[in-house]
Scaffold this motif. Structure first.
Motif, PDB file in Angstrom:
ATOM      1  N   ALA A 131       0.833  -1.206   0.000  1.00  0.00           N
ATOM      2  CA  ALA A 131       0.000   0.000   0.000  1.00  0.00           C
ATOM      3  C   ALA A 131       0.865   1.253   0.000  1.00  0.00           C
ATOM      4  O   ALA A 131       2.018   1.232   0.463  1.00  0.00           O
ATOM      5  CB  ALA A 131      -0.911  -0.001   1.227  1.00  0.00           C
ATOM      6  N   PRO A 132       0.341   2.359  -0.517  1.00  0.00           N
ATOM      7  CA  PRO A 132       1.090   3.625  -0.449  1.00  0.00           C
ATOM      8  C   PRO A 132       1.274   4.078   0.993  1.00  0.00           C
ATOM      9  O   PRO A 132       0.582   3.627   1.908  1.00  0.00           O
ATOM     10  CB  PRO A 132       0.170   4.604  -1.212  1.00  0.00           C
ATOM     11  N   THR A 133       2.211   4.972   1.194  1.00  0.00           N
ATOM     12  CA  THR A 133       2.356   5.593   2.512  1.00  0.00           C
ATOM     13  C   THR A 133       1.204   6.564   2.730  1.00  0.00           C
ATOM     14  O   THR A 133       0.545   7.000   1.779  1.00  0.00           O
ATOM     15  CB  THR A 133       3.685   6.350   2.608  1.00  0.00           C
ATOM     16  N   ALA A 134       0.955   6.891   3.974  1.00  0.00           N
ATOM     17  CA  ALA A 134      -0.144   7.813   4.290  1.00  0.00           C
ATOM     18  C   ALA A 134       0.201   9.229   3.839  1.00  0.00           C
ATOM     19  O   ALA A 134       1.337   9.672   3.986  1.00  0.00           O
ATOM     20  CB  ALA A 134      -0.421   7.799   5.779  1.00  0.00           C
ATOM     21  N   PRO A 135      -0.766   9.961   3.264  1.00  0.00           N
ATOM     22  CA  PRO A 135      -0.521  11.370   2.950  1.00  0.00           C
ATOM     23  C   PRO A 135      -0.193  12.144   4.233  1.00  0.00           C
ATOM     24  O   PRO A 135      -0.661  11.801   5.329  1.00  0.00           O
ATOM     25  CB  PRO A 135      -1.859  11.844   2.362  1.00  0.00           C
ATOM     26  N   GLY A 140      -6.669  22.367   6.261  1.00  0.00           N
ATOM     27  CA  GLY A 140      -8.000  22.676   5.745  1.00  0.00           C
ATOM     28  C   GLY A 140      -8.507  24.000   6.251  1.00  0.00           C
ATOM     29  O   GLY A 140      -8.095  24.472   7.321  1.00  0.00           O
ATOM     30  N   ARG A 141      -9.416  24.598   5.484  1.00  0.00           N
ATOM     31  CA  ARG A 141     -10.071  25.842   5.895  1.00  0.00           C
ATOM     32  C   ARG A 141     -11.445  25.907   5.259  1.00  0.00           C
ATOM     33  O   ARG A 141     -11.675  25.378   4.162  1.00  0.00           O
ATOM     34  CB  ARG A 141      -9.236  27.065   5.509  1.00  0.00           C
ATOM     35  N   PHE A 196     -11.787  15.501   8.701  1.00  0.00           N
ATOM     36  CA  PHE A 196     -11.460  14.889   7.418  1.00  0.00           C
ATOM     37  C   PHE A 196     -10.128  14.146   7.498  1.00  0.00           C
ATOM     38  O   PHE A 196      -9.195  14.574   8.183  1.00  0.00           O
ATOM     39  CB  PHE A 196     -11.344  15.960   6.328  1.00  0.00           C
ATOM     40  N   THR A 197     -10.042  13.032   6.770  1.00  0.00           N
ATOM     41  CA  THR A 197      -8.776  12.339   6.559  1.00  0.00           C
ATOM     42  C   THR A 197      -8.662  11.993   5.077  1.00  0.00           C
ATOM     43  O   THR A 197      -9.665  11.933   4.360  1.00  0.00           O
ATOM     44  CB  THR A 197      -8.668  11.045   7.392  1.00  0.00           C
ATOM     45  N   VAL A 198      -7.429  11.757   4.642  1.00  0.00           N
ATOM     46  CA  VAL A 198      -7.166  11.435   3.242  1.00  0.00           C
ATOM     47  C   VAL A 198      -6.385  10.128   3.182  1.00  0.00           C
ATOM     48  O   VAL A 198      -5.439   9.918   3.958  1.00  0.00           O
ATOM     49  CB  VAL A 198      -6.373  12.561   2.551  1.00  0.00           C
ATOM     50  N   ARG A 199      -6.765   9.244   2.257  1.00  0.00           N
ATOM     51  CA  ARG A 199      -6.063   7.990   2.007  1.00  0.00           C
ATOM     52  C   ARG A 199      -5.610   7.948   0.553  1.00  0.00           C
ATOM     53  O   ARG A 199      -6.316   8.431  -0.340  1.00  0.00           O
ATOM     54  CB  ARG A 199      -6.971   6.785   2.287  1.00  0.00           C
ATOM     55  N   ALA A 209      -2.974   3.873   4.938  1.00  0.00           N
ATOM     56  CA  ALA A 209      -3.561   4.303   6.205  1.00  0.00           C
ATOM     57  C   ALA A 209      -3.967   5.773   6.066  1.00  0.00           C
ATOM     58  O   ALA A 209      -3.456   6.486   5.194  1.00  0.00           O
ATOM     59  CB  ALA A 209      -2.551   4.131   7.331  1.00  0.00           C
ATOM     60  N   PRO A 210      -4.901   6.248   6.893  1.00  0.00           N
ATOM     61  CA  PRO A 210      -5.294   7.663   6.788  1.00  0.00           C
ATOM     62  C   PRO A 210      -4.178   8.596   7.219  1.00  0.00           C
ATOM     63  O   PRO A 210      -3.362   8.264   8.099  1.00  0.00           O
ATOM     64  CB  PRO A 210      -6.502   7.762   7.732  1.00  0.00           C
ATOM     65  N   GLY A 211      -4.143   9.758   6.577  1.00  0.00           N
ATOM     66  CA  GLY A 211      -3.210  10.788   7.007  1.00  0.00           C
ATOM     67  C   GLY A 211      -3.714  11.475   8.260  1.00  0.00           C
ATOM     68  O   GLY A 211      -4.672  11.027   8.906  1.00  0.00           O
ATOM     69  N   THR A 212      -3.066  12.561   8.631  1.00  0.00           N
ATOM     70  CA  THR A 212      -3.469  13.297   9.828  1.00  0.00           C
ATOM     71  C   THR A 212      -4.887  13.839   9.670  1.00  0.00           C
ATOM     72  O   THR A 212      -5.323  14.164   8.562  1.00  0.00           O
ATOM     73  CB  THR A 212      -2.509  14.459  10.091  1.00  0.00           C
ATOM     74  N   THR A 213      -5.600  13.934  10.772  1.00  0.00           N
ATOM     75  CA  THR A 213      -6.986  14.409  10.755  1.00  0.00           C
ATOM     76  C   THR A 213      -7.020  15.931  10.693  1.00  0.00           C
ATOM     77  O   THR A 213      -6.301  16.616  11.433  1.00  0.00           O
ATOM     78  CB  THR A 213      -7.732  13.925  12.012  1.00  0.00           C
TER      79      THR A 213
END
Length: 323
Positions: A131-135, A140-141, A196-199, A209-213
């Motif tokens: 799997a890719p590494t987490a972003p 966000g704004r 929000f999280t990004v995968r 895995a999800p990136g930082t929230t």
């Protein structure tokens, strides 16, 4: 006799002209009521064999019942009017595709296609199970009361990232191509706190895995009334010596599908209702066990999990007594 024939001919000609005018008038009126073309159509490869197609919901009266998704001139999917995204699967690797979307209303009128959206699937990768590494470095704004702008740093992968999936809580609500590290998420609620999280996803459908929230609160206020189920009713029935609570309601209008509800009984969470198949759009119902004793009074209400991943407002509370 000849005069009668002439009069009959004139009457028939006048009747035919009026009928044709009436038919033309109906045709023009019907054509004027066809749904508009969907706008905001985008397409991004989700893997080597799939493309994620999205569009903005169409507002029309009569309302939209189905969206038709086309690959070239071939219709490949029909999506309920409550949804505005779909994954088109079974595609070929290393191939370019053109997608369009048309809206059909509840009276069967099919509108024109929106603008073409193009996407190319990447090459297939054999035996890729990494799997890719987490972003990282997600930010966000709020952009107004109903949208949030997100950005993140690129994820790493041995074969390359094909797409990024955006989640609100546990709900996937957005997807962009692997060459993007920013997006705007729309269709949100004013005065609401989001997480929000990004995968990242690669060509073999391996997901990181999800990136930082990222936590963002949209400005404004939302009392929940527009997101609450309406027409809520509660009754009971007895079967085999046990009492059941029968609920019925109209799902709230939302920019997407509503497949999950939470039921509160006597001030506490009683059960969750999740539709695994096609969720009801016009009228929903549910029945569940509440005990074997007659004369017991219950208070009940219900709320929906919205397409943006948050809970909507509660319905009106109903009181019902078994027996």
């Amino acid at each position: 006799m000849r005069r009668a024939a002439v009069l009959l001919y004139r009457s028939l000609a006048l009747y035919t002209a009026v009928a044709l005018l009436g038919a033309c008038g109906r045709s023009e009126a019907d054509e004027g009521r066809v749904p508009p073309a969907p706008v905001g159509v985008t397409a991004a490869a989700g893997s080597s064999t799939s493309v994620h197609v999205m569009w903005n919901a169409v507002s029309a009266e009569p309302r939209i019942s189905v969206y038709e998704v086309y690959r070239g001139r071939t219709k490949v999917r029909e999506v309920p009017g409550s949804e505005h995204m779909v994954d088109v699967i079974g595609l070929r690797p290393s191939t370019g595709y053109v997608f369009t979307v048309r809206a059909r209303d509840t009276e069967g009128r099919l509108g024109p296609p929106g603008r073409e959206a193009r996407a190319s699937t990447p090459a297939a990768v054999a035996a890729d199970d990494r799997a890719p590494t987490a972003p990282g470095k997600a930010q966000g704004r709020a952009v107004g009361s109903r949208a949030v702008q997100l950005s993140w740093s690129a994820a790493g992968d041995d074969t390359g990232v094909v797409s990024y999936d955006v989640y609100q809580g546990a709900s996937k609500i957005h997807s962009v191509g692997g060459n993007q590290t920013a997006t705007v998420v729309t269709g949100l609620r004013p005065g609401t706190r989001y997480a929000f999280t990004v995968r990242a996803r690669d060509a073999a459908d391996n997901v990181s895995a999800p990136g930082t929230t990222v936590r963002v609160t949209t400005p404004g206020t939302d009392d929940g009334r527009d997101t609450a189920p309406t027409g809520f009713r509660a009754t009971t029935h007895r079967t085999d010596g046990a009492y059941y609570l029968d609920l019925a309601w109209v799902p709230p209008r939302a920019d997407g599908v509503i497949a999950e509800y939470q039921i509160r009984l006597d001030g506490q969470s009683a059960t969750s209702l999740v539709y695994g198949g096609k969720a009801p759009r016009d009228r929903a119902s549910y029945s569940f066990y509440v005990g074997r004793d007659a004369g017991v009074t219950h208070r009940v209400r219900i709320r929906a999990k919205l397409p943006d991943g948050t809970w909507g407002g509660f319905s009106a509370e109903r009181t019902v007594t078994t027996g």
